[in-house]
Design an enzyme around this catalytic site. Structure first.
Site, PDB file in Angstrom:
ATOM      1  N   GLY A 184     -23.346   0.504  -8.870  1.00 28.09           N
ATOM      2  CA  GLY A 184     -23.408  -0.290  -7.647  1.00 28.09           C
ATOM      3  C   GLY A 184     -22.084  -0.269  -6.920  1.00 28.09           C
TER       4      GLY A 184
ATOM      5  N   VAL B 223     -19.190  -6.001  -6.746  1.00 28.73           N
ATOM      6  CA  VAL B 223     -19.918  -6.507  -7.909  1.00 28.73           C
ATOM      7  C   VAL B 223     -19.353  -5.888  -9.183  1.00 28.73           C
ATOM      8  CG1 VAL B 223     -22.176  -6.748  -9.003  1.00 28.73           C
ATOM      9  CG2 VAL B 223     -21.982  -6.877  -6.525  1.00 28.73           C
ATOM     10  N   GLY B 224     -18.890  -4.648  -9.095  1.00 25.29           N
ATOM     11  CA  GLY B 224     -18.263  -4.010 -10.252  1.00 25.29           C
ATOM     12  C   GLY B 224     -17.080  -4.805 -10.777  1.00 25.29           C
TER      13      GLY B 224
ATOM     14  N   GLU C 220     -20.198   2.805 -12.561  1.00 25.23           N
ATOM     15  CA  GLU C 220     -20.459   3.900 -11.630  1.00 25.23           C
ATOM     16  C   GLU C 220     -20.515   3.305 -10.234  1.00 25.23           C
ATOM     17  OE1 GLU C 220     -20.369   6.936 -12.427  1.00 25.23           O
ATOM     18  OE2 GLU C 220     -20.454   6.789 -14.597  1.00 25.23           O
TER      19      GLU C 220
ATOM     20  N   CYS D 180     -23.972   7.785  -3.364  1.00 27.54           N
ATOM     21  CA  CYS D 180     -22.559   7.534  -3.634  1.00 27.54           C
ATOM     22  C   CYS D 180     -21.730   8.800  -3.694  1.00 27.54           C
ATOM     23  CB  CYS D 180     -22.405   6.750  -4.936  1.00 27.54           C
ATOM     24  SG  CYS D 180     -23.169   7.567  -6.364  1.00 27.54           S
TER      25      CYS D 180
END
Length: 365
Positions: A87, A91-92, A109, A143
């Protein structure tokens, strides 16, 4: 142990189930959180996993609860043995912060603004064709997509002509009507992109039309400056940016002043130019004279670096990502009175004789 797999929405099946397969193969049980940004797919994953997999091994949570962040925050508070998150970086960071409380290892990732270097010696037709193909796939919502091209000013005008030619060959002028281009995933992402179109100072090479109601953006190539609004964030849209530089050295400096990208692409016929860019930049992975392909090679690890993530997977690497390599040594119990299997000089009390023996043994080794 227990693995937590948090999927994302742009390739919701692959980016959720591939990590899950690695987790199961490595002997783990798993809790899976698919992304509700793609709600139909999230519910499908939940239904199929429940139907075909042992519920004591895999549990899918959250497909019927609106939003993602609150459920993710609740999950990461609990102790697990491995977290695999795909994501965005914001949020990571939350995932990594929560994991630190339990010292839980993470694979993150994430993403990044991926550059495409085009040197003066590049095959411009190939560079245009392969970059347009990579940029427009999945409506630009990937991504690893090539985000912006760093082009030697000596060839930028010719490249822009090639980009227009290649894009028009791949996509008709009525792409919205015949569904040859996908749609932006939701209104929030579309509003963000509309705002970029309204504030950009870029020159439109081709495309540029959009329909907020349809969440449609025409495949577009824009010629931008380094401070253009489109250059300040990951675009995640069928919009390819082109920026000129006086040399590849200038381009290297530009990339190194920004967060490390997930992917990087280089178009050059000279190995010395390719190596110079590779050795003087940092990125999760690189494809030379192409785009996207390093991600699909089964023998290459895939993952980010710095802001674009940590840890790798794909192929056997997915199994490895969910494994702990536990070394085990079994010492011999020979009936030799310890002469070889348990030599006396390994044990105290230490004497000069034992010291001399140890030094001799070390020289022999």
């Amino acid at each position: 142990g227990l693995s937590l797999v948090i999927g994302t929405w742009n390739y919701p099946v692959m980016l959720t189930l591939v990590p899950l397969a690695g987790a199961i193969a490595a002997g783990n049980v798993a809790v899976v959180k698919p992304s509700n940004v793609a709600p139909v797919t999230a519910k499908l994953i939940a239904n199929l996993v429940q139907k075909y997999l042992d519920p004591s091994v895999v549990s899918v949570v959250g497909p019927n609860i609106p939003g993602d962040r609150s459920m993710i925050q609740a999950l990461i508070k609990e102790r697990s043995d491995k977290i695999f998150f795909t994501g965005g970086a914001s949020v990571g960071r939350l995932v990594m912060e929560a994991a630190a409380k339990h010292l839980t290892p993470c694979t993150l990732e994430l993403g990044g603004k991926n550059p495409v270097f085009v040197s003066v010696d590049a095959d411009l037709t190939v560079a245009a064709k392969r970059t347009v193909w990579g940029r427009m796939m999945n409506c630009g919502q990937q991504c690893i997509g090539p985000d912006y091209m760093i082009v030697d000013n000596k060839v930028i005008d010719r490249l822009c002509v090639e980009l227009k030619t290649q894009l028009q060959a791949m996509y008709t002028t009525d792409a919205m009507a015949n569904d040859t281009v996908g749609r932006i995933v939701n209104d929030r992402h579309m509003d963000r992109l509309v705002n970029l179109f309204k504030t950009t100072k870029a020159e439109t090479i081709v495309g540029g039309k959009y329909s907020p109601e349809e969440r449609y953006i025409e495949p577009t190539v824009l010629r931008v400056g380094p401070d253009d609004p489109f250059m300040l964030e990951e675009t995640f849209a069928p919009v390819l940016l082109v920026m000129g530089v006086d040399s590849m050295v200038e381009g290297i400096h530009f990339v190194n002043q920004r967060p490390k990208p997930l992917s990087m692409y280089i178009f050059s016929t000279k190995e010395s130019v390719q190596d110079s860019i590779i050795q003087n930049t940092s990125a999760g992975g690189v494809t030379v004279n192409g785009t996207l392909l390093h991600c699909g090679h089964p023998d290459l690890p895939f993952g980010g670096v710095g802001e674009s993530g940590m840890g790798t997977y794909h192929g056997k690497g997915t199994f490895d990502a969910f494994s702990h390599f536990k070394p085990v040594l079994r010492k011999a119990l020979w009936k030799d009175g310890g002469a070889i299997s348990d030599p006396f000089f390994l044990y105290p009390p230490w004497t000069s004789t034992k010291e001399k023996i140890v030094k001799q043994v070390m020289k022999m080794l």
